[in-house]
Design a protein around this motif. Structure first.
Motif, short mmCIF file in Angstrom:
data_model
loop_
_atom_site.label_atom_id
_atom_site.label_comp_id
_atom_site.label_asym_id
_atom_site.label_seq_id
_atom_site.Cartn_x
_atom_site.Cartn_y
_atom_site.Cartn_z
N ASP A 98 -8.17 -0.10 -6.15
CA ASP A 98 -9.52 -0.06 -5.57
C ASP A 98 -10.08 -1.45 -5.31
OD1 ASP A 98 -9.46 2.69 -5.69
OD2 ASP A 98 -10.32 2.74 -7.70
N SER A 99 -9.47 -2.49 -5.84
CA SER A 99 -10.02 -3.83 -5.69
C SER A 99 -9.55 -4.51 -4.40
CB SER A 99 -9.63 -4.68 -6.90
OG SER A 99 -8.23 -4.82 -6.95
N ARG A 100 -8.82 -3.79 -3.56
CA ARG A 100 -8.32 -4.39 -2.32
C ARG A 100 -9.45 -4.58 -1.32
NH1 ARG A 100 -2.33 -2.18 -1.21
NH2 ARG A 100 -1.72 -2.09 -3.39
N GLN A 101 -9.42 -5.72 -0.69
CA GLN A 101 -10.34 -5.96 0.41
C GLN A 101 -9.48 -6.07 1.67
OE1 GLN A 101 -12.55 -9.60 0.20
NE2 GLN A 101 -14.04 -8.91 1.69
N TRP A 102 -9.45 -4.99 2.44
CA TRP A 102 -8.56 -4.89 3.59
C TRP A 102 -8.99 -5.84 4.70
CZ3 TRP A 102 -4.13 -2.27 3.42
CH2 TRP A 102 -3.97 -1.31 2.43
N LEU A 103 -8.02 -6.53 5.26
CA LEU A 103 -8.25 -7.34 6.45
C LEU A 103 -7.71 -6.62 7.67
CD1 LEU A 103 -7.24 -10.80 4.98
CD2 LEU A 103 -9.52 -9.81 5.20
N THR A 104 -6.61 -5.92 7.45
CA THR A 104 -6.01 -5.09 8.49
C THR A 104 -5.23 -3.97 7.81
OG1 THR A 104 -5.70 -6.30 10.56
CG2 THR A 104 -3.80 -5.32 9.68
N SER A 105 -5.27 -2.80 8.39
CA SER A 105 -4.52 -1.66 7.87
C SER A 105 -3.97 -0.89 9.06
CB SER A 105 -5.43 -0.76 7.04
OG SER A 105 -4.74 0.39 6.62
N GLU A 106 -2.70 -1.14 9.37
CA GLU A 106 -2.09 -0.52 10.54
C GLU A 106 -0.97 0.47 10.18
OE1 GLU A 106 -2.83 -4.25 13.56
OE2 GLU A 106 -0.79 -3.82 12.90
N ARG A 107 -0.59 0.53 8.92
CA ARG A 107 0.49 1.42 8.50
C ARG A 107 -0.11 2.77 8.12
NH1 ARG A 107 3.25 -1.07 3.85
NH2 ARG A 107 4.82 0.49 4.27
N PHE A 108 0.38 3.80 8.77
CA PHE A 108 -0.15 5.13 8.55
C PHE A 108 0.31 5.69 7.21
CE2 PHE A 108 -0.22 4.76 13.16
CZ PHE A 108 -1.53 5.12 13.41
N THR A 109 -0.57 6.41 6.57
CA THR A 109 -0.24 7.13 5.34
C THR A 109 -0.50 8.60 5.58
OG1 THR A 109 -2.47 6.82 4.45
CG2 THR A 109 -0.82 5.17 3.85
N GLY A 110 0.12 9.41 4.77
CA GLY A 110 -0.06 10.85 4.91
C GLY A 110 1.26 11.54 5.16
N THR A 111 1.20 12.72 5.72
CA THR A 111 2.40 13.54 5.91
C THR A 111 2.88 13.48 7.36
OG1 THR A 111 1.69 15.02 4.16
CG2 THR A 111 3.32 15.88 5.68
N TYR A 112 4.17 13.22 7.50
CA TYR A 112 4.84 13.25 8.80
C TYR A 112 5.58 14.57 8.91
CZ TYR A 112 4.49 8.11 8.89
OH TYR A 112 4.05 6.82 8.89
N ARG A 113 5.61 15.15 10.11
CA ARG A 113 6.36 16.39 10.30
C ARG A 113 6.88 16.44 11.73
NH1 ARG A 113 3.35 20.58 8.00
NH2 ARG A 113 4.69 20.31 6.23
N ARG A 114 8.17 16.76 11.85
CA ARG A 114 8.79 16.98 13.16
C ARG A 114 9.61 18.25 13.08
NH1 ARG A 114 9.37 12.48 16.90
NH2 ARG A 114 10.13 14.05 18.32
N GLN A 115 9.67 18.98 14.17
CA GLN A 115 10.47 20.20 14.24
C GLN A 115 11.42 20.10 15.42
OE1 GLN A 115 7.45 23.35 14.16
NE2 GLN A 115 8.12 23.76 12.06
N LEU A 116 12.62 20.64 15.20
CA LEU A 116 13.66 20.61 16.21
C LEU A 116 14.27 22.00 16.31
CD1 LEU A 116 15.47 18.67 17.96
CD2 LEU A 116 16.97 18.54 15.98
N ALA A 117 14.26 22.56 17.51
CA ALA A 117 14.86 23.88 17.72
C ALA A 117 16.37 23.73 17.78
CB ALA A 117 14.34 24.50 19.01
N LEU A 118 17.06 24.50 16.94
CA LEU A 118 18.52 24.47 16.90
C LEU A 118 19.07 25.61 17.75
CD1 LEU A 118 18.99 23.96 13.06
CD2 LEU A 118 18.96 22.21 14.84
N GLY A 119 20.15 25.36 18.44
CA GLY A 119 20.77 26.40 19.25
C GLY A 119 21.63 27.32 18.39
N ASP A 120 22.18 28.34 19.02
CA ASP A 120 23.03 29.30 18.32
C ASP A 120 24.34 28.69 17.84
OD1 ASP A 120 21.19 31.33 18.66
OD2 ASP A 120 22.08 31.97 20.57
N GLY A 121 24.77 27.61 18.45
CA GLY A 121 26.06 27.03 18.13
C GLY A 121 26.04 26.03 16.98
#
Length: 149
Positions: free
Chosen positions: A77-100
């Motif tokens: 909590d003692s941080r004094q941000w000068l810049t914050s460009e790195r995202f935090t949180g949950t990443y999610r990607r989905q990829l449809a797979l074929g029958d093969g």
């Protein structure tokens, strides 16, 4: 090369007004990935720098591969941000797979911030050469039979 973006200043003002300023928990915009085929399998490489490997989850459900990962916000909590460009949180990607795709043999590894998922083709979907055997000549016509080898 210089690019003129008339909306850059508007985006900055909007971000600061909506709480996406420095030092706040922001949702990730995307998970960059490459997908390519090598011989009898596909390879998915996803950039996840700074992500705890224990937070990465891979699921296959009804022909959809879902990649989920979480990057925690730095504590202190003692941080004094000068810049914050790195995202935090949950990443999610989905990829449809074929029958093969052989979903039982999908494997993954995480090295130097890159998640690599190997997605093998099933045996029946693998390319194969079909040999053609010539059978007897009946009445001037040739009948051909095909068998997989």
């Amino acid at each position: 090369m210089l690019r003129f973006d008339p909306f850059r200043d508007l985006d900055a003002v909007t971000s600061s007004l909506l709480g996406a300023g420095s030092g706040t928990d922001r949702s990730p915009r995307f998970m960059p990935m490459d997908l390519y085929k090598v011989d009898d399998h596909y390879v998915l490489d996803a950039d996840l720098p700074g992500v705890d490997p224990g937070s990465i989850d891979l699921d296959v459900d009804r022909g959809t591969l879902t990649v989920t990962a979480h990057r925690s916000a730095p504590s202190g909590d003692s941080r004094q941000w000068l810049t914050s460009e790195r995202f935090t949180g949950t990443y999610r990607r989905q990829l449809a797979l074929g029958d093969g795709i052989d979903t039982e043999r999908i494997t993954a590894s995480y090295d130097n911030g890159v998640l690599s998922v190997h997605i093998p083709l099933s045996e029946r979907a693998a390319p194969r050469k079909i040999s053609i055997a010539q059978s007897e000549n009946t009445g001037g016509q040739t009948t051909l039979e095909a068998s997989a080898s």
